[in-house]
Design a protein around this motif. Structure first.
Motif, mmCIF file in Angstrom:
data_model
loop_
_atom_site.group_PDB
_atom_site.id
_atom_site.type_symbol
_atom_site.label_atom_id
_atom_site.label_comp_id
_atom_site.label_asym_id
_atom_site.label_seq_id
_atom_site.Cartn_x
_atom_site.Cartn_y
_atom_site.Cartn_z
ATOM 1 N N ARG A 1 10.795 10.897 22.678
ATOM 2 C CA ARG A 1 9.496 10.264 22.428
ATOM 3 C C ARG A 1 8.333 11.167 22.796
ATOM 4 N N GLY A 2 8.568 12.117 23.671
ATOM 5 C CA GLY A 2 7.529 13.065 24.048
ATOM 6 C C GLY A 2 6.740 12.699 25.288
ATOM 7 N N ASN A 3 6.951 11.517 25.841
ATOM 8 C CA ASN A 3 6.149 11.113 27.003
ATOM 9 C C ASN A 3 6.682 11.643 28.324
ATOM 10 N N VAL A 4 7.956 12.025 28.370
ATOM 11 C CA VAL A 4 8.556 12.544 29.601
ATOM 12 C C VAL A 4 8.791 14.041 29.456
ATOM 13 N N VAL A 5 8.256 14.817 30.395
ATOM 14 C CA VAL A 5 8.364 16.272 30.362
ATOM 15 C C VAL A 5 8.872 16.772 31.708
ATOM 16 N N GLY A 6 9.820 17.697 31.663
ATOM 17 C CA GLY A 6 10.275 18.385 32.860
ATOM 18 C C GLY A 6 9.969 19.863 32.728
ATOM 19 N N LEU A 7 9.409 20.455 33.784
ATOM 20 C CA LEU A 7 8.997 21.860 33.752
ATOM 21 C C LEU A 7 9.396 22.515 35.063
ATOM 22 N N MET A 8 10.105 23.644 34.995
ATOM 23 C CA MET A 8 10.495 24.328 36.223
ATOM 24 C C MET A 8 9.328 25.089 36.860
ATOM 25 N N PRO A 9 8.505 25.844 36.137
ATOM 26 C CA PRO A 9 7.331 26.480 36.759
ATOM 27 C C PRO A 9 6.310 25.444 37.248
ATOM 28 N N HIS A 10 5.332 25.930 38.013
ATOM 29 C CA HIS A 10 4.377 25.063 38.712
ATOM 30 C C HIS A 10 2.963 25.203 38.162
ATOM 31 N N PRO A 11 2.575 24.427 37.164
ATOM 32 C CA PRO A 11 1.205 24.528 36.652
ATOM 33 C C PRO A 11 0.160 24.115 37.678
ATOM 34 N N GLU A 12 0.541 23.264 38.632
ATOM 35 C CA GLU A 12 -0.428 22.801 39.629
ATOM 36 C C GLU A 12 -0.889 23.919 40.562
ATOM 37 N N HIS A 13 -0.155 25.040 40.583
ATOM 38 C CA HIS A 13 -0.569 26.181 41.399
ATOM 39 C C HIS A 13 -1.413 27.178 40.616
ATOM 40 N N SER A 14 -1.680 26.867 39.373
ATOM 41 C CA SER A 14 -2.465 27.771 38.517
ATOM 42 C C SER A 14 -3.582 26.995 37.840
#
Length: 228
Positions: A185-198
């Motif tokens: 559906r596209g609403n759930v995303v998993g990401l290994m890198p950390h965008p919150e630190h950039s």
């Protein structure tokens, strides 16, 4: 939007995630792992860290936290959910996302600025980017190798569910250089890198990760069409 950030025992990046939410012009709401209450939020972030000390498989205990009952139900109704690093592991353990995360193939913890290519923008978390856009965000993990069987990998590729891919080098042995995936559906995303630190120049890692948080703006207005 009101964006909830869950704190589990061993979460390290919950405060950083809440700051990133605020920099994305949203209200950050602290959620506690032991409560069956999402406090009326519009989206949820599962942050990075070492929930329950990673004493079993990473995320395997957090998957049974009371708050996850509510997160799973909300995700199945279409609520945006982002799992970062350990949060990605929790989403896989919860079967909200396919596949699993295993020990880095070189058996070492890695911490670096990592080049990525955004592959899917049909999510509330990546809609601020252009398809194929290349960004650099912080990566730090010891068990970040994404694995799945070949049929699942082919399905993810064929249905556009690979969200981000490692460029220049594969830092952990992830199959097909996959750095992040989404559900159908596209609403759930998993990401290994950390965008919150950039998300701000102060950290020295640039602001390429901020789009993961600013992209939520207006999602409620388009969600029905996108998720139908």
């Amino acid at each position: 939007m009101r964006v909830g950030v869950v704190t589990f025992p061993g979460s390290l990046d919950d405060v950083d995630a809440r700051r990133a939410v605020r920099l994305g012009d949203h209200e950050a709401v602290a959620l506690w792992h032991g409560e069956h209450d999402l406090r009326g939020v519009d989206a949820v972030i599962l942050p990075g860290g070492f929930s329950y000390g990673d004493y079993l498989r990473c995320g395997a205990i957090s998957r049974f936290s009371p708050v996850m009952t509510e997160v799973i139900a909300a995700a199945e109704r279409g609520m945006p959910v982002l799992g970062i690093c350990n949060g990605f592991q929790i989403l896989c353990e919860s079967h909200l996302l396919p596949g699993a995360l295993i020990r880095n193939d070189h058996r070492h913890f890695v911490c670096r600025d990592q080049r990525l290519r955004i592959e899917s923008t049909d999510t509330p978390w990546t809609r601020a980017y252009a398809p194929g856009q290349e960004i650099t965000v912080v990566l730090k993990n010891g068990e970040g190798g994404y694995v799945a069987d070949e049929a699942t990998l082919d399905r993810l590729e064929g249905e556009g569910q690979v969200v981000a891919r490692y460029l220049e080098l594969n830092p952990n042995g992830s199959m097909r250089d996959i750095a992040g995936v989404r559900n159908a559906r596209g609403n759930v995303v998993g990401l290994m890198p950390h965008p919150e630190h950039s998300v701000e120049e102060l950290t020295g890692s640039g602001t390429d990760g901020l789009g993961f948080f600013t992209g939520l703006a207006g999602w409620v207005g388009v969600a029905e069409a996108v998720l139908s």
